[in-house]
Design a protein around this motif. Sequence first.
Motif, mmCIF file in Angstrom:
data_model
loop_
_atom_site.group_PDB
_atom_site.id
_atom_site.type_symbol
_atom_site.label_atom_id
_atom_site.label_comp_id
_atom_site.label_asym_id
_atom_site.label_seq_id
_atom_site.Cartn_x
_atom_site.Cartn_y
_atom_site.Cartn_z
ATOM 1 N N ASP A 78 1.393 -2.302 -10.599
ATOM 2 C CA ASP A 78 1.543 -2.520 -9.572
ATOM 3 C C ASP A 78 2.124 -4.045 -9.599
ATOM 4 O O ASP A 78 1.326 -5.094 -9.819
ATOM 5 C CB ASP A 78 0.026 -2.331 -8.778
ATOM 6 C CG ASP A 78 0.059 -2.843 -7.542
ATOM 7 O OD1 ASP A 78 0.833 -3.691 -6.968
ATOM 8 O OD2 ASP A 78 -0.900 -2.670 -6.780
ATOM 9 N N HIS B 161 -5.099 -2.462 -5.066
ATOM 10 C CA HIS B 161 -3.777 -1.818 -4.762
ATOM 11 C C HIS B 161 -3.552 -1.510 -3.145
ATOM 12 O O HIS B 161 -2.745 -0.906 -2.902
ATOM 13 C CB HIS B 161 -3.901 -0.524 -5.409
ATOM 14 C CG HIS B 161 -4.058 -0.552 -6.943
ATOM 15 N ND1 HIS B 161 -2.911 -1.411 -7.738
ATOM 16 C CD2 HIS B 161 -5.178 -0.807 -7.876
ATOM 17 C CE1 HIS B 161 -3.525 -1.432 -8.980
ATOM 18 N NE2 HIS B 161 -4.755 -0.947 -9.116
ATOM 19 N N ALA C 104 0.756 -1.120 -0.096
ATOM 20 C CA ALA C 104 0.159 -0.048 -0.066
ATOM 21 C C ALA C 104 0.866 1.289 -0.155
ATOM 22 O O ALA C 104 0.528 2.202 -0.707
ATOM 23 C CB ALA C 104 -0.839 0.019 1.280
ATOM 24 N N VAL D 57 3.009 -5.775 -6.863
ATOM 25 C CA VAL D 57 3.047 -6.130 -5.395
ATOM 26 C C VAL D 57 3.068 -7.559 -5.303
ATOM 27 O O VAL D 57 3.935 -8.251 -4.479
ATOM 28 C CB VAL D 57 2.368 -5.028 -4.508
ATOM 29 C CG1 VAL D 57 2.191 -5.687 -3.185
ATOM 30 C CG2 VAL D 57 2.662 -3.892 -4.635
ATOM 31 N N GLU E 38 -2.311 -3.756 -12.279
ATOM 32 C CA GLU E 38 -1.709 -5.016 -12.060
ATOM 33 C C GLU E 38 -1.968 -5.733 -13.345
ATOM 34 O O GLU E 38 -2.748 -5.664 -13.971
ATOM 35 C CB GLU E 38 -2.457 -5.844 -10.964
ATOM 36 C CG GLU E 38 -2.849 -5.322 -9.679
ATOM 37 C CD GLU E 38 -4.172 -6.141 -9.046
ATOM 38 O OE1 GLU E 38 -3.768 -6.959 -8.611
ATOM 39 O OE2 GLU E 38 -5.057 -5.595 -9.316
ATOM 40 N N ASN F 183 2.312 1.926 -3.321
ATOM 41 C CA ASN F 183 1.266 2.411 -4.147
ATOM 42 C C ASN F 183 1.129 3.815 -3.685
ATOM 43 O O ASN F 183 0.962 4.862 -4.927
ATOM 44 C CB ASN F 183 0.150 1.642 -4.171
ATOM 45 C CG ASN F 183 0.315 0.500 -4.996
ATOM 46 O OD1 ASN F 183 1.169 0.499 -5.885
ATOM 47 N ND2 ASN F 183 -0.435 -0.614 -4.683
#
Length: 389
Positions: A223, A139, A106, A225, A190, A109
């Motif tokens: 993203d 996200h 988080a 992650v 993503e 982002n």
Amino acid sequence: MNSNEIKALDKGKIAGTYARYDMVAETGKGARCTDKDGKEYIDFTAGIGVNSLGFCDDGWIQAVTAQLNKLQHVSNLFYTEPQAEVAKILTERTGMAKVFFGNSGAEANEAAIKTARKYGTTKKGSSAGKIITLENSFHGRTMAAITATGQEHYHKYFTPFLEGFDYCPVNDAGKLEQLANNDTCAIMMELIQGEGGVLNLDEGFVKTAEEICRSKNILLIVDEVQTGIGRSGTLFAYEQFGIEPDIITFAKGIGGGLPIGGTLFSEKCCDILEAGDHGTTYGGNPVACAGALEVLRRMDENFLQEVREKGRYLKERLLRLPQVTEVSGMGLMLGIALKEREAADVVAKALKEGLMILTAKDRVRLLPPLTITYDELDEGIQRLKKALI
Ligand SMILES: *Cc1c(COP(=O)(O)O)cnc(C)c1O
């Protein structure tokens, strides 16, 4: 405490934000975990894609404890070698120019969103702070990150939200073209929607998004992650989509189990954030960076090729299991569509069979440690089969 006492204490005293699975984890090695009652499990979760090298990897423990014996933290007011080294490897291997370190996805982002807004409002005009994200995306949980997240489920209760986010349906290039205008500073996505059900975006759509960004001076934020740090079979998933992002966010898998995340910036936007614009006390902590350094050093081309091979092996065998209608995802990030079973029920049954797995919407999601052996994969698949019958 025994396992029942731990569960009771947890339920009474920890904010009930998690619907926990019925297991108290105690020790682990590689892709095997043992619970408080001595029962053993095969781990197809890696702590939600975090333990890239599995539980308690020897080299990782050595790297982390060596740093612990030197110095655990000094803050970002000072220089430290592990942080500089992680930055060197990440920028060399991606071609990106600079990185900002935080502690979670988080936060990674948040840094991307702030950078994009400063880029837009300083380079394009004061109204250019709009960010386009995708429907069904995820996200993170901070206010900006849940606003970016294109799922109503995460938007309940927490009004008012941030302004300036538009949502585009997945793989709808026409709509994206229409939404992207002079007020847009970034498109954020993503490449495989993880929490959204392990759904791969179309390569054509992703390439079109990149073209729109180039022609309209918009930053492309990817993203990574969940998909990043070897999970998809390459260091980052964007490599397999043939694009060059302006900003890449990462977290989960990089620390090998320690909290670290970050935001990579291309040349175009690497000096947008200046001293005083952004920061965090823990970000790039030397112990977390020592863990990250070990993860990145181990993740060479051979390692990544093995991830791709194990991913193919696993996918092929999953497709032969009862109830399985489709397997999505890439590398060792896989989503299983089921004929008539509920994913949550399969997770509970798998746990009884000695297998840890996850859900993603209506799919079963597998994120095994990237170092998992073929024996462990086989054993896990056998246990999953029992849970599916
Ligand atoms: C997990 C995840 C996040 C949030 O990461 P946290 O570390 O929980 O803040 C953001 N984006 C994606 C794609 C994720 O999978």
